[in-house]
Design an enzyme around this catalytic site. Structure first.
Site: not given
Ligand code: 13P
Length: 255
Positions: A13, A15, A101, A103, A171, A177, A217
């Protein structure tokens, strides 16, 4: 390497990152992944921002890398300024779309009902849906993790979801992150619970076939351990999917 009950999926992803939007870099990364995505034990997908779906589709042509997207509107067309429909993503070359997601849930106030409608829009357009669930740090500390995830699944998973059109991604919000990951026991507990809930909401057969990814992560250094956990059928990778070497290092957990 454990025996796999389901074919794994490692999805990146990106983002809101397009490697500085550089066409050359994006194409080079897609080609590198394409050349390496020969792995017969897992599917490889990249979910770039909508503006890069077509470019990546072109760059990945002839390889096994699949291209997905990160979000869609629930309507096929209409007056929704700034939104992109599942049909448009399909038209651009995506085969799948991430919905729900954390976010999106936090930045845009998306509810389980909206996520459910988006997943149904994906099916309508002929796309697969990667439906995300996960608890916040406060919810985990309060011992509410399974209850929260149970509620998200009940609200977000359409009745016509099946193992072909849907992948679930667990997640934990606090692991995204941050460099933090749950213990292997905690991941195992949640993934087992998700499979049980999917069985109750859909059917035993669907639950036994549906892929449940872990995200938060994931990096080359922890991929072997995380991917070896029971009921973990791959990874949804954020930051580490932006560098070919790191993403390939995670895919290598399935070599
Ligand atoms: P990270 O791998 O940067 O922690 O992000 C995970 C994520 O949100 C994937 O959709």
């Amino acid at each position: 390497m454990k025996r796999q009950a389901r074919r794994a999926l490692v999805a990146g992803n990106w983002k809101m990152n397009g490697l500085k939007g550089s066409r050359r870099e994006v194409s080079a990364l897609a080609r590198r992944l394409g050349a390496a995505a020969f792995n017969p034990k897992c599917d490889v997908m990249v979910c770039p921002p909508a503006t890069l779906v077509t470019l990546l589709r072109e760059s990945a042509k002839g390889s096994r890398v699949k291209i997905g997207a990160q979000d869609c509107h629930w309507n096929p067309t209409g007056a929704h300024t700034g939104d992109v429909s599942a049909e448009m993503l399909k038209d651009a070359g995506a085969v799948s779309v991430i919905v729900g997601h954390s976010e999106r849930r936090s930045d845009h106030g998306e509810t389980d009902g909206m996520v459910n409608a988006k997943a149904q829009a994906a099916y309508r357009a002929g796309l697969g849906a990667i439906i995300c669930v996960g608890e916040t740090e406060a919810e985990r500390k309060a011992g509410r993790t399974l209850r929260v995830i149970g509620g998200q699944l009940k609200g977000s998973l359409p009745e016509n979801a099946d193992a072909r059109n849907t992948v679930i991604a667990y997640e934990p919000v606090w692991a995204i992150g941050t460099g933090l990951t749950p213990t292997t026991d905690d991941v195992a507990e949640v993934h087992k619970y998700i499979r049980k809930r999917v069985a109750a909401l859909l059917s035993d057969e669907t639950a036994s076939k549906m892929r449940i990814l872990y995200g938060g992560s994931v990096k080359p250094a922890n991929a072997d351990e995380l991917m070896a956990i029971d009921n973990v059928d791959g990874a949804l990778v954020g930051g580490a999917s932006l560098k070919a070497a790191d993403f390939l290092g995670i895919i290598a957990a399935y070599l």
